[in-house]
Every structure is written in C-alpha cells, then in structure tokens.
Design a protein around this motif. Structure first.
Motif, mmCIF file in Angstrom:
data_model
loop_
_atom_site.group_PDB
_atom_site.id
_atom_site.type_symbol
_atom_site.label_atom_id
_atom_site.label_comp_id
_atom_site.label_asym_id
_atom_site.label_seq_id
_atom_site.Cartn_x
_atom_site.Cartn_y
_atom_site.Cartn_z
ATOM 1 N N PRO A 1 0.787 -1.241 0.000
ATOM 2 C CA PRO A 1 0.000 0.000 0.000
ATOM 3 C C PRO A 1 0.814 1.283 0.000
ATOM 4 O O PRO A 1 0.264 2.351 -0.228
ATOM 5 N N GLY A 2 2.134 1.202 0.255
ATOM 6 C CA GLY A 2 2.920 2.398 0.580
ATOM 7 C C GLY A 2 3.013 2.489 2.092
ATOM 8 O O GLY A 2 2.491 1.630 2.808
ATOM 9 N N LEU A 3 3.715 3.510 2.582
ATOM 10 C CA LEU A 3 3.744 3.753 4.030
ATOM 11 C C LEU A 3 2.492 4.559 4.353
ATOM 12 O O LEU A 3 2.337 5.690 3.889
ATOM 13 N N VAL A 4 1.590 3.944 5.119
ATOM 14 C CA VAL A 4 0.248 4.510 5.278
ATOM 15 C C VAL A 4 -0.018 4.825 6.752
ATOM 16 O O VAL A 4 0.327 4.023 7.642
ATOM 17 N N SER A 5 -0.636 5.948 6.993
ATOM 18 C CA SER A 5 -0.925 6.403 8.350
ATOM 19 C C SER A 5 -2.048 5.574 8.984
ATOM 20 O O SER A 5 -3.231 5.817 8.748
ATOM 21 N N THR A 6 -1.650 4.578 9.774
ATOM 22 C CA THR A 6 -2.598 3.733 10.512
ATOM 23 C C THR A 6 -1.979 3.448 11.882
ATOM 24 O O THR A 6 -0.827 3.821 12.136
ATOM 25 N N HIS B 1 3.190 -1.864 -6.149
ATOM 26 C CA HIS B 1 2.968 -0.730 -5.245
ATOM 27 C C HIS B 1 1.580 -0.186 -5.572
ATOM 28 O O HIS B 1 1.142 -0.267 -6.726
ATOM 29 N N SER B 2 0.903 0.375 -4.570
ATOM 30 C CA SER B 2 -0.450 0.925 -4.829
ATOM 31 C C SER B 2 -0.425 1.982 -5.925
ATOM 32 O O SER B 2 -1.421 2.204 -6.602
ATOM 33 N N LYS B 3 0.746 2.614 -6.114
ATOM 34 C CA LYS B 3 0.839 3.660 -7.144
ATOM 35 C C LYS B 3 0.978 3.082 -8.544
ATOM 36 O O LYS B 3 0.997 3.818 -9.529
ATOM 37 N N GLY C 1 2.869 8.518 7.476
ATOM 38 C CA GLY C 1 2.728 8.089 6.077
ATOM 39 C C GLY C 1 1.542 8.749 5.393
ATOM 40 O O GLY C 1 0.918 9.659 5.942
ATOM 41 N N ILE C 2 1.235 8.266 4.188
ATOM 42 C CA ILE C 2 0.155 8.852 3.392
ATOM 43 C C ILE C 2 -1.199 8.465 3.998
ATOM 44 O O ILE C 2 -1.282 7.543 4.817
ATOM 45 N N SER C 3 -2.239 9.151 3.589
ATOM 46 C CA SER C 3 -3.565 8.866 4.144
ATOM 47 C C SER C 3 -4.064 7.518 3.640
ATOM 48 O O SER C 3 -3.686 7.059 2.548
ATOM 49 N N THR C 4 -4.943 6.900 4.437
ATOM 50 C CA THR C 4 -5.554 5.652 3.984
ATOM 51 C C THR C 4 -6.368 5.920 2.707
ATOM 52 O O THR C 4 -6.435 5.066 1.828
ATOM 53 N N ALA C 5 -6.952 7.111 2.608
ATOM 54 C CA ALA C 5 -7.770 7.442 1.425
ATOM 55 C C ALA C 5 -6.913 7.370 0.156
ATOM 56 O O ALA C 5 -7.313 6.765 -0.848
ATOM 57 N N GLU C 6 -5.729 7.975 0.227
ATOM 58 C CA GLU C 6 -4.854 7.984 -0.962
ATOM 59 C C GLU C 6 -4.373 6.567 -1.290
ATOM 60 O O GLU C 6 -4.379 6.146 -2.445
ATOM 61 N N ALA C 7 -3.971 5.823 -0.256
ATOM 62 C CA ALA C 7 -3.468 4.460 -0.486
ATOM 63 C C ALA C 7 -4.550 3.582 -1.113
ATOM 64 O O ALA C 7 -4.311 2.869 -2.099
ATOM 65 N N VAL C 8 -5.749 3.627 -0.542
ATOM 66 C CA VAL C 8 -6.814 2.726 -1.007
ATOM 67 C C VAL C 8 -7.292 3.105 -2.401
ATOM 68 O O VAL C 8 -7.645 2.226 -3.195
ATOM 69 N N GLN C 9 -7.255 4.375 -2.726
ATOM 70 C CA GLN C 9 -7.597 4.793 -4.097
ATOM 71 C C GLN C 9 -6.684 4.066 -5.098
ATOM 72 O O GLN C 9 -7.139 3.508 -6.085
ATOM 73 N N GLY C 10 -5.376 4.053 -4.792
ATOM 74 C CA GLY C 10 -4.424 3.364 -5.669
ATOM 75 C C GLY C 10 -4.630 1.853 -5.648
ATOM 76 O O GLY C 10 -4.606 1.198 -6.692
ATOM 77 N N LEU C 11 -4.855 1.316 -4.457
ATOM 78 C CA LEU C 11 -5.017 -0.148 -4.334
ATOM 79 C C LEU C 11 -6.238 -0.615 -5.139
ATOM 80 O O LEU C 11 -6.179 -1.642 -5.829
#
Ligand SMILES: NC(=O)c1ccc[n+]([C@@H]2O[C@H](COP(=O)([O-])OP(=O)(O)OC[C@H]3O[C@@H](n4cnc5c(N)ncnc54)[C@H](OP(=O)(O)O)[C@@H]3O)[C@@H](O)[C@H]2O)c1
Length: 219
Positions: free
Chosen positions: A172-177, A211-213, A184-194
């Motif tokens: 997902p990338g390094l994600v803020s959880t 990578h999610s990107k 890290g990046i927001s879950t919103a941004e990560a999940v959009q890519g995923l």
C-alpha cells in the motif's frame, strides 16, 4: 454490483477499503474480530468474531456466507511486531507468520468455493517482504511473514489461473494507521491506488507484486 469481502475491516486500510467500495456503489462484506464505530457508521454488512488464525471461526464465516458469490476477496488483516537481531523473539516471529502468512492462506482457501471465474483475490503484503528491496535489515518476523504471504500469493496465482481467478500481491505504501503510529500517506490515498490496481488485475498480469501507485516491485 460487485461483492467485495475485506478482512481486517474494523480500522486502518481495511476500513477505508470498505468506505471507498461502498461509495463506489458496490457491496461490501466487512470481516473482523470486532467491529468499531468507524466501521459501523459505514452501513455495510459486518461479520464479527472472525480470527483468521482460527479454523473454527473461518468455518463459521463460510456458514454465514452460504449462497453468496464473491467478486473480490481482499486479504488485508495483518500485524507488525518489532523483532531485532539483538532481541530475537521467536514467539513473536511465529505469531506474525501465523497471522500474516498462514492466516491469509487459511481464509483464502476457505473462501475459494465462493469465488467464480472472473473473481479476483488481493493480498496485502509489504515492500518489507521484498528481498531485493531489503537495505536496512531487522524486522525479522514481519519481513519473513510477508515474504511468505507474497509467495503464497504467487502460488495461488498459478494454481487459480485455470479457474479464471486472478491474484494481485499489493504493497500500500507507508500509510498512516495504528500499524505505523500514524505516519505516512492517508488511507484514502493508499486505497484509491489499491482499488485501481485491483480493477486492472486480470489473468495476464496475475501474480504481480505492485505498489499501490502502480509500480511493479522487485521480489
Ligand atoms: N500501514 C502501512 O504502512 C502498511 C504498509 C505495508 C503493508 N501494510 C499491510 O496492510 C494491511 C493493513 O494494515 P493497516 O496499516 O491498516 O494495519 P492496522 O490498522 O494495524 O489494521 C490491521 C487489521 O488487521 C486485523 N487483524 C490482526 N490480526 C488479526 C487476526 N488474527 N484475525 C483477523 N484480523 C486480524 C486487525 O484487527 P483487530 O482490530 O481485531 O486487531 C485490524 O483490523 C496489513 O496486512 C499490513 O501488513 C500496511
């Protein structure tokens, strides 16, 4: 309308998956050990009491799903515990294997009867499980368990291709959880890519590590 099943759905990336899938107009079955206010407020179907390390609870889930067909299975549940060479905690290493690798394979196998030709499986691995990309060492349990789940994903992609089921192995990338102490990046941004990667997943690119990107990652 497609039906998605998401594990580890009560918080972090899993909860955000449920939100974006629902907002996109598809059906979500949110699977977790216990729900959360964040998940409850989404108004999706929630199946609680499911621990992916436990045969009985996974079998219970299959009972509750009778008659359902899943278009997408998102294996998201996972844990991280720090294990360094100076503090090798074998119990922790075993636990991370049990949840991240064995648990993911256990629930995937149990849910195969609910998938059909054209269904997809996403496996949330990590770049920490890339051998080529490991330049900092440490994190024995997490790295080892994520290599193992990536390998399970690759074997599943080969075994399930004749059945018309594609498997994506996703970072997902390094994600803020809670897992990253909210860096890290927001879950919103990560999940959009995923979700884009899952949309693009097919039988030609099955078994790839992304990578999610969208970048293909080294094993
Ligand atoms: N965040 C990142 O930067 C990052 C980077 C790479 C990969 N990932 C992967 O992305 C996935 C989601 O991570 P996250 O950041 O959203 O973590 P998180 O906020 O810590 O959420 C982890 C989820 O997994 C569930 N879970 C843990 N053990 C379980 C078990 N035995 N049975 C069922 N569910 C279980 C947790 O449920 P409980 O609330 O019941 O504990 C929780 O819902 C994980 O597989 C993680 O390894 C995350």
């Amino acid at each position: 309308m497609a039906t998605y099943l998401v594990t580890g759905a009560n918080r972090g990336i899993g909860c955000e998956y449920c939100k974006q899938i629902k907002d996109g107009g598809d059906e979500v079955i949110a699977v977790c050990r216990q729900s959360s206010p964040e998940l409850d407020q989404l108004g999706v179907r929630v199946e609680t009491g499911i621990d992916i390390t436990d045969d009985k609870s996974v079998a219970d889930l299959t009972q509750r799903l009778q008659g359902k067909t899943l278009d997408v299975l998102i294996n998201n549940a996972g844990i991280v515990e720090r294990v360094s060479l100076n503090n090798l905690d074998f119990e922790s290493i075993r636990k991370q294997f049990e949840i991240n690798a064995v648990g993911t394979l256990r629930i995937t196998k149990a849910l195969l009867p609910f998938l059909k030709e054209g269904s997809k499986i996403a496996i949330m691995t990590s770049r920490m499980g890339s051998i080529d990309d490991n330049t900092s060492g440490g994190s024995y349990g997490y790295r080892m368990s994520k290599v193992a789940v990536s390998m399970a994903g690759k074997s599943l992609s080969l075994d399930l291709k004749p059945k018309g089921i594609a498997v994506g192995i996703l970072h997902p990338g390094l994600v803020s959880t809670r897992m990253t102490n909210f860096s890290g990046i927001s879950t919103a941004e990560a999940v959009q890519g995923l979700l884009q990667r899952i949309d693009e997943l097919n039988l030609d690119n099955t078994g790839t590590f992304w990578h999610s990107k969208g970048e293909v990652l080294p094993w």
